[in-house]
Each structure stands twice: as structure tokens, then as C-alpha cells.
Design a protein around this motif. Structure first.
Motif, mmCIF file in Angstrom:
data_model
loop_
_atom_site.group_PDB
_atom_site.id
_atom_site.type_symbol
_atom_site.label_atom_id
_atom_site.label_comp_id
_atom_site.label_asym_id
_atom_site.label_seq_id
_atom_site.Cartn_x
_atom_site.Cartn_y
_atom_site.Cartn_z
ATOM 1 N N LYS A 1 0.815 -1.296 0.190
ATOM 2 C CA LYS A 1 0.033 0.293 0.085
ATOM 3 C C LYS A 1 0.776 0.976 -0.107
ATOM 4 O O LYS A 1 0.407 2.847 0.107
ATOM 5 C CB LYS A 1 -0.753 -0.365 0.870
ATOM 6 N N LEU A 2 2.190 1.049 -0.076
ATOM 7 C CA LEU A 2 3.205 2.495 0.052
ATOM 8 C C LEU A 2 3.266 2.913 1.331
ATOM 9 O O LEU A 2 3.831 4.617 1.445
ATOM 10 C CB LEU A 2 3.397 3.257 -1.700
ATOM 11 N N LEU A 3 2.549 2.247 2.254
ATOM 12 C CA LEU A 3 2.350 3.144 3.501
ATOM 13 C C LEU A 3 4.465 3.102 4.066
ATOM 14 O O LEU A 3 4.248 4.016 5.334
ATOM 15 C CB LEU A 3 1.632 2.563 4.986
ATOM 16 N N ARG B 1 0.192 6.881 -8.167
ATOM 17 C CA ARG B 1 -0.323 6.676 -6.766
ATOM 18 C C ARG B 1 -1.957 6.088 -6.099
ATOM 19 O O ARG B 1 -1.991 5.765 -6.136
ATOM 20 C CB ARG B 1 0.101 8.094 -5.806
ATOM 21 N N ASN C 1 -5.705 3.635 -4.539
ATOM 22 C CA ASN C 1 -6.860 3.850 -3.855
ATOM 23 C C ASN C 1 -8.198 3.098 -4.572
ATOM 24 O O ASN C 1 -8.802 1.914 -3.771
ATOM 25 C CB ASN C 1 -7.680 4.622 -4.818
ATOM 26 N N TYR D 1 -7.741 -1.307 2.960
ATOM 27 C CA TYR D 1 -6.810 -1.513 3.628
ATOM 28 C C TYR D 1 -7.076 -1.542 4.500
ATOM 29 O O TYR D 1 -7.603 -0.243 4.937
ATOM 30 C CB TYR D 1 -5.344 -0.755 3.800
ATOM 31 N N PRO E 1 -13.782 9.499 3.225
ATOM 32 C CA PRO E 1 -13.207 9.478 1.380
ATOM 33 C C PRO E 1 -13.940 9.317 0.430
ATOM 34 O O PRO E 1 -13.449 9.765 -0.564
ATOM 35 C CB PRO E 1 -12.518 8.003 2.495
ATOM 36 N N VAL F 1 -12.158 12.119 -1.570
ATOM 37 C CA VAL F 1 -11.300 10.992 -1.774
ATOM 38 C C VAL F 1 -12.134 10.631 -3.133
ATOM 39 O O VAL F 1 -11.785 11.007 -4.441
ATOM 40 C CB VAL F 1 -11.005 9.700 -1.947
ATOM 41 N N MET G 1 -15.487 2.358 -1.026
ATOM 42 C CA MET G 1 -14.182 2.687 -2.168
ATOM 43 C C MET G 1 -13.676 2.267 -3.275
ATOM 44 O O MET G 1 -13.495 2.600 -4.008
ATOM 45 C CB MET G 1 -13.204 3.201 -1.221
#
Lengths: 220, 215
Positions: free
Chosen positions: B48-50, B69, B73, B77, B97, B101, B149
């Protein structure tokens, strides 16, 4: 003392100056303090350290000294002349930006790392996270300290009389000196008590809302 | 859907993930099991690139996440500790969100909120704050928020760690059901080997930074 239209009017004039300065200080200080607190909490070390230096400098010097520097020293050294009201307003804004940004910075720092992760995982940008998640909670968590800051502005405002501003306490003092009747001071004490009582009441209401979030954190 | 190729991740010279490669397709549940501290959560956070990766690549739907990036979405997670925002009700946790978002209008958002809450069975908890929910209900709220989402894949980090036995099985049933009915690619990290075996299409173990296929 007989409270004629003239004496009441004189006190009201002082009250207007006091309330105007108080209100403007809050309205201008809070957004600036928020930005300063965010920069200090962020990753940019240079601007963070610079603003920390500013904060410590202002918090480490007396308010009256700051007022004198702005009102008396600026015209001497930089040829910048300000009228008494503007000088007072600038001094109070600078001072309360320093106090409030420190209060808010602690609130921002108290927001747990996971809340940023959670927002990021939902696709929110850093600024959206700050705006919708971090700042509302930081304000709530700092509400008691911010209430104190707001009350302290009012308590410190009488020092503007030293640069000739006719604020509430000064005008009351003038009446007392003229008549040797201390009742204007009594009136003032009642005013300060009621006014700050109102601020404490509003602050408490906000704090009560906070209780809910404290509970939430202990459960998650 | 999720394609991980040769990823490495180190913390303070300690290599947590070594040459990890894995693919998760839509409609599939893939579990990664292993004891605490082996890097299961790190693996999900990297996808998730956290957390950043040292080398390798992560593709979502064929697109490298480092190039776009926004593609992230598409991946939901669900955190181990659920991570619902404490100052929002369940409805607002889902609504925020969707609004900021996905930028969906209010009527549509309300429909989505009701739909996902109904799907996970906590529609009646819509106006409750997270602290007013049980562990299981909080978890369902977190899943509902992720589902809202419209993800194409979901990463579950230890979804059963805070639940009792009965709810653990129910959670895996729900995860399996989501993968099949909504054609989601689902990756679960867990130490519940028995349940993972029962409800996953494939299981890997993560030990000493290496991923090994069990079944």
C-alpha cells in the motif's frame, strides 16, 4: 459616583477598544498560530527550527518589552511609525501566535501516527488529513489550554495604556482618580468576571465534547 | 490484480523482506501466515506504500504503484487495530473519504453508506461512534469503510486478532464471501493458520524474510 451618560460613555469607549483588540487578536492569531504549529510539526527542519526560535524568543521576553520595541523602537531604527492601536494589535498577535502555536503544536503531536496511516490508506492527501482529521482533534485536545490563552489576552490588555491607548481599565482609573470613587473598579471587576466566566463556560462545552474522543481512544 | 516482484525491505540493516514475489488474482483469497514480528504487516504496508521498499516492484492491475499513486486507491486496507477515526460516527467515517477522495455527491454517498453497512450487517450502528461499538462491530465498520471506496483488492492485517473464536470464523466467512461475490483480490496476513487454510485459496508462510507456499 453618579453614573452620567458621559461617564458611562467614557467607560464604554474603553470597553470598545479592549474588546476590539481582544477580538482582533484572537481572529488573527488563531489561523497564523495554526500554520506556524503545522510547520513546526512538519518535516521541514529549517523553517521548523526558525519558528521554534521565534516562539521561544517571544515567550521568553516580557509582553511590555515587545510592545515598547514595536511602538518606540521601530520608528527609531526602521523609520516605521505605527499608531498606538496598530502597535498594540501587532504586539498581541505576535505574542499570542507564539503562545497558541506552542499549545496547538502539542495538540497536533498528540494525534497518533495511525490516524495518518488510516487516512493515507483511504486515499486522502496529506493536506486533507491535516484539515479533516488532525486539526479538528488537535483543537479539541488543546481546547483547555486555548481557553486559558484567550483569557490571558484579556488580562494582559491593560498594558496598552502605557502607550496611550484608552482601554477599559485605563478609563476606569481616570474616573477613579477624578472622583476618588472606586466603584468603576468594582464595575470592571464584575465585567471581567462575567466576560471570562462566559469564555470558561464556552471552553468547558468544547472540552465536554472532547471527553467522547478520549473514551474512543481508550476503546480502540 | 496485485503483482509483487522481488521486493526487499530493511529496517536498520535488518532485512525483513527478502526477494518476495507474489500474485493475487481477482476473486482469490491469499493468506500469509507466520508468527508475530516476521514482517507480515510490513509486507502489506509496502504493498500500500505506507512504507517504502528498498527494491523490487509492486503492480496493481498492471500499473507500477510508484508511477501512479492513484492506482493505490483501488486497494483497500483494513488495519489490525481497525483505525476508525474516533471523532466521527460510523457514517461519517465512511462518508469522509467518499466526499474528499471519490468526490461523490451527497445522495449517492448516503446510498453507498447504507449499502455497505447493510452488507456487513451493522446498518443499525450507522450513527454510533467507534467507542460505542464492540470489537467485531468496529471491524465490520472498518470493512464497510474500505468497501465504500469500491476497491478491486483488499489487504487485511490480522483481521481476527481482537475477536473471540466465533467472530474469527465469521470474519473469514465474510472475507471469502467478499472475494467471491464482489470479485475482489484479497490478501490476509494472520497467525490463524487453521482458519486461513479453511478459507484461503492459497497460503504462504513468511519466515526469515522469505515467502514459502504452503498450499
Amino acid at each position: 459616583m453618579e453614573y452620567t451618560g458621559q461617564t458611562i460613555n467614557y467607560l464604554l469607549q474603553g470597553a470598545v477598544v479592549t474588546l476590539e483588540l481582544w477580538m482582533l487578536t484572537i481572529i488573527i492569531s488563531i489561523p497564523i498560530a495554526t500554520i506556524v504549529a503545522l510547520i513546526r510539526s512538519g518535516n521541514n527542519k529549517f523553517s521548523g527550527k526558525l519558528l521554534t526560535l521565534f516562539t521561544n524568543l517571544i515567550r521568553g521576553t516580557p509582553l511590555m518589552l515587545q510592545l515598547y520595541v514595536i511602538y518606540f523602537a521601530l520608528p527609531l531604527f526602521f523609520n516605521i511609525t505605527l499608531d498606538a492601536f496598530d502597535a498594540a494589535l501587532i504586539t498581541f498577535v505576535i505574542s499570542w501566535v507564539a503562545y497558541m502555536n506552542e499549545t496547538l503544536r502539542v495538540g497536533i503531536k498528540s494525534i497518533e501516527r495511525w490516524q495518518y496511516d488510516s487516512a493515507q490508506a483511504l486515499g486522502m492527501t496529506y493536506y486533507q488529513t491535516i484539515w479533516y482529521i488532525v486539526l479538528p482533534q488537535a483543537y479539541w485536545r488543546s481546547s483547555a489550554a486555548i481557553t486559558n490563552d484567550i483569557i490571558n489576552i484579556m488580562y494582559n490588555l491593560p498594558i496598552v495604556a502605557t502607550i496611550g491607548l484608552e482601554e477599559l481599565l485605563k478609563n476606569a482609573k481616570v474616573l477613579v482618580v477624578r472622583t476618588f470613587d472606586f466603584s468603576p473598579f468594582l464595575l470592571l471587576a464584575i465585567f471581567y468576571l462575567l466576560f471570562n466566566g462566559l469564555i470558561i463556560f464556552v471552553g468547558k462545552k468544547v472540552e465536554n465534547k472532547l471527553t467522547k474522543f478520549k473514551l474512543a481512544e481508550t476503546r480502540i | 490484480m496485485i503483482e509483487i516482484k522481488n521486493i526487499y525491505k530493511s529496517y536498520f540493516k535488518n532485512t525483513i523482506l527478502k526477494d518476495i514475489s507474489l500474485e493475487v488474482s481477482k476473486g482469490e483469497v491469499v493468506s500469509v501466515v507466520g508468527p508475530s514480528g516476521v514482517g507480515k504487516t510490513t509486507l502489506l504496508r509496502c504493498i500500500k506504500l505506507l512504507d517504502g521498499i528498498d527494491s523490487g516492484s509492486i503492480n496493481i492491475g498492471g500499473v507500477d504503484v510508484r508511477n501512479s499513486r492513484n492506482i493505490l486507491n483501488k486497494v483497500g486496507y483494513v488495519f489490525q487495530d481497525l483505525y476508525l477515526f474516533p471523532n466521527f460516527t460510523v457514517k461519517d467515517n465512511i462518508d469522509l473519504p467518499l466526499r474528499v477522495v471519490r468526490k461523490i455527491d451527497k445522495d449517492q454517498r448516503n446510498k453507498i453508506i447504507d449499502l455497505v453497512l447493510d452488507q456487513v450487517g451493522i446498518l443499525d450502528k450507522k450513527f454510533n461512534y467507534p467507542y460505542q461499538l464492540s470489537g467485531g462491530q468496529q471491524q465490520r465498520a472498518a470493512i464497510a469503510r474500505t468497501l465504500a471506496m469500491s476497491p478491486e483488492a483488499i489487504l487485511f492485517d490480522e483481521p481476527t486478532s481482537a475477536l473471540d473464536n466465533n467472530l474469527r470464523e465469521k470474519t473469514f466467512v465474510l472475507i471469502k464471501d467478499l472475494a467471491k461475490t464482489q470479485n475482489l483480490a484479497i490478501m490476509v496476513v494472520t497467525h490463524e493458520t487453521t482458519l486461513a487454510e479453511k478459507y484461503s485459496d492459497r497460503i504462504f508462510s513468511l519466515e526469515n524474510g522469505l515467502l514459502n507456499l504452503i498450499t
